[in-house]
Design an enzyme around this catalytic site. Sequence first.
Site, PDB file in Angstrom:
ATOM      1  N   CYS A   9      -3.601   0.238   7.549  1.00  0.00           N
ATOM      2  CA  CYS A   9      -3.497   1.963   7.815  1.00  0.00           C
ATOM      3  C   CYS A   9      -4.824   2.466   6.926  1.00  0.00           C
ATOM      4  CB  CYS A   9      -2.416   2.459   7.123  1.00  0.00           C
ATOM      5  SG  CYS A   9      -2.156   2.208   5.338  1.00  0.00           S
TER       6      CYS A   9
ATOM      7  N   CYS B  85       1.127  -1.293  -0.030  1.00  0.00           N
ATOM      8  CA  CYS B  85      -0.029   0.205   0.043  1.00  0.00           C
ATOM      9  C   CYS B  85       0.850   1.344   0.134  1.00  0.00           C
ATOM     10  CB  CYS B  85      -0.965   0.038   1.286  1.00  0.00           C
ATOM     11  SG  CYS B  85      -0.259   0.677   2.731  1.00  0.00           S
TER      12      CYS B  85
ATOM     13  N   CYS C 190      -6.079 -13.496 -11.054  1.00  0.00           N
ATOM     14  CA  CYS C 190      -5.093 -13.014 -12.154  1.00  0.00           C
ATOM     15  C   CYS C 190      -4.060 -12.401 -11.683  1.00  0.00           C
ATOM     16  CB  CYS C 190      -5.550 -12.812 -13.606  1.00  0.00           C
ATOM     17  SG  CYS C 190      -6.158 -10.695 -13.045  1.00  0.00           S
TER      18      CYS C 190
ATOM     19  N   HIS D 140       2.795  -1.425   3.512  1.00  0.00           N
ATOM     20  CA  HIS D 140       2.112  -2.463   4.214  1.00  0.00           C
ATOM     21  C   HIS D 140       1.761  -3.614   3.000  1.00  0.00           C
ATOM     22  CE1 HIS D 140       0.789   0.461   7.421  1.00  0.00           C
ATOM     23  NE2 HIS D 140       1.548  -0.475   8.084  1.00  0.00           N
TER      24      HIS D 140
ATOM     25  N   CYS E 216      -6.461  -0.269   2.781  1.00  0.00           N
ATOM     26  CA  CYS E 216      -5.371  -1.601   3.521  1.00  0.00           C
ATOM     27  C   CYS E 216      -6.104  -1.831   4.869  1.00  0.00           C
ATOM     28  CB  CYS E 216      -4.014  -0.645   3.599  1.00  0.00           C
ATOM     29  SG  CYS E 216      -2.745  -1.384   4.416  1.00  0.00           S
TER      30      CYS E 216
END
Length: 797
Positions: A106, A83, A94, A87, A103
């Site tokens: 956060c 992210c 795929c 993180h 995320c």
Amino acid sequence: MSNSIPSLTVSPMDSSHKRVVIEMTVHAGAVLLYGQNRVLEPLRNLAFSPNRMQNAFLPTMPEDMLAQAVTWEGMAGLRWYTCPNGHPCTVGQCGQPMQYGKCTDCGAQIGGSNHMPLPDFRHIQVGADRTQTGHVLGNPGHREAMVTSEREMSPAALILIRLLTHLALLLGATKDPQSLRQIIKPQVQDPVSFLLQHIYKDLEQLRKTLGKSIDETTNVIHLILYRFFMGTHQHPDQWSAHFNGQLSGKKDRNNWERVAKSIIVPELQSLDKTLLELNQQIIEDERIFSNPVVKIIYGDPAAFLSSLPKNGTVHCSKMWNCRKRISVEYLGHVVQQKGGKDTVPILWKFLQKEAELRLVKFLPEILALQKELVKRFQNVFELEYHRIGDFLSSLKSDVTRRTMEKQVGTFLSVWNKLRRSLETNGEIKLPKGYCDVDLTLQDEFEILLPRRRGLGLCSTALASYLIGLHNNFVYTVEKSTKDAKSYSISPTEVTDLHVITYEVEKDLIPLILSSCQYSIEKGGEALEEFDLEKIQQQVASRFLQGKPFISLMGIPTLVYRHDRNYEHLFNDIKRKLKQSSLPNSTISMISGELQSYSDICEALFVTEITLGFLATAGGEAEMTVTEYIENTLQMGSQTNTHILKALSRCLLEHTISLWQLLSSHKSEQLLQLKRDPFAEIGKAYKAELGAENTKLNTFLLQAGVETFLQELHEMIILKLKYAKPGDEFNPDWGLKEAFIPYLESKAIVPEGLEDKFSKSIQLCDELEATFPEDIRLSQCIAVWKAAATLKRDRRLG
């Protein structure tokens, strides 16, 4: 058992610390020799058969957690991203994002749409597991005073298991030093001295964590050794079947640690009571208690000093005992024992990471160093400094040199303290060996230069790790404080006020002491009680709240011209400025005016600078390149007149096509000069042509050679320079099946502009119709060279 341990003799000149360690080592040796508990087997092998433990995963050594996560159930087939705050995240199916999300760590926006990830949602290569076998803690002098949890072990349990491991290794160093040296990485000349220093460090950490005196800490170790000896009776071997004595796998090591923890944790929970009982035994032992000093420490002075009044509270020995030294480590132990993970989660997390979090305050200084280095070396072709010390010595200004020396010293200090965490927990995968030893002024200067590859990856990884650490705690506090409003800043804006900053002795310890209450009863121990919720509230409000998130986008990055990722650069330009192909007439005129190698290099240099500015600021598509160079970049006086004349035939909408032309012509010139234009491309793509050459010539005689040369050259530079064979561009693929999809991806253009990209579309048709099927991608460079030779022969003929 012999009556001596080689290399560990005691003399009257030895320090009390060494005598204490030798006593523990003798006790450990006796336990390992005569103990029947199977949990002792790995330690017994380290002590008496170190040759069997050459490939062992030793207890408490760091582990690569990201590589471990990839192997968890349900993680197979997932593609890993990070992210904006670093993180790790995953995308299934795929592996390309089709929707947006948040995320979980956060709350930052992640994902993408139509297989196009957001700019800050970056794909990462997890790569091989970086967990190492053997002893990898390095120089004991550089170990932090505070220990963070590892594999769900509390700091106290981890230190005790590590100390037992070091005692076993010390016995092994006296038994078979040659085999023991092979276990320690990097190797040391004197393993006995090396391990003694580590044991001293373990004792110091354990004393601070438990908040006990050195004598009590020593007694704790002897108690734990006794429990390991009696382990078969106290703790059934519920885990024993799940590890082998050689600890040959991480799973074996982790299971063994769980067994060891099951023995240690109950003792830690009742430690104060056990130590009181032990002190009572000391009082009742006439051999020890006859000493007046021991009487004062453990007994009641009024009992043997008749001048003291009876039943006086002030004259109680406990009143005059030294209080426990309150430390961050001891508070961490208290929080752990009281289940603080659930009751005071912010404080628990803060104490787990405090040893690293205290280093975040140096982030602004490290970023300032990186920005200055990028400014100095952005357009340098080749570094003239090999060592860090050489660069510092070359600085002429005293003020600049002193500033740089301070910043470099900070960088080296922080790196040396975090290098193990960077190796195993960092989001950026550093190549093997980069984190093995501490850095000094004698190391490679390139380590300081923030780059996306090579040694410069160290600098980028350090800044990224500190930013991630900072953001992690900002988000933790924001999540617990519902009404908090966060904001984000770029790394270029970071100052001391933006980052988590505190001094342990000046800020943190006084805060802890202000929330500690003491009580004492006659004949009893002095008791301290911490107001953990108050400490948590003050830590959050004073150090963590009100801090911004720091974006990972914008970390100073040095890009050498030959390292620039032109694919990303071109994508940035296309988002700001429409692009089209150069007309054939313009290509002919530029080729006629720029024929020498030096002219082509200068024109390419100016074009690359132009591309860099256009990617950032954009421009007007109809403006000529020369006008942009003279008026916007103010580089007209620095550029030869005939170069400017040649470039005046191009508009800014032609800059990518111009780069394509000039870079291909430069490689043709290098080939003519008997030099390798593709020196940085892997050998996997440099296979020679055989019988396929005849079929290739047939295709080249019918196709447009100039377009073929430029497009194939671009694919080689953009796609194969950093490709890992067998990943995205497998050398065993047919060149045709790799080249046509690449051209088709470029040919996806807005409606009405097809004519501007007709060359790529036409080349696709020619390849589909007549290009040989049996030519492999591994032969692509040989194909390009054959086409360049044919073009030159035609011109000369």
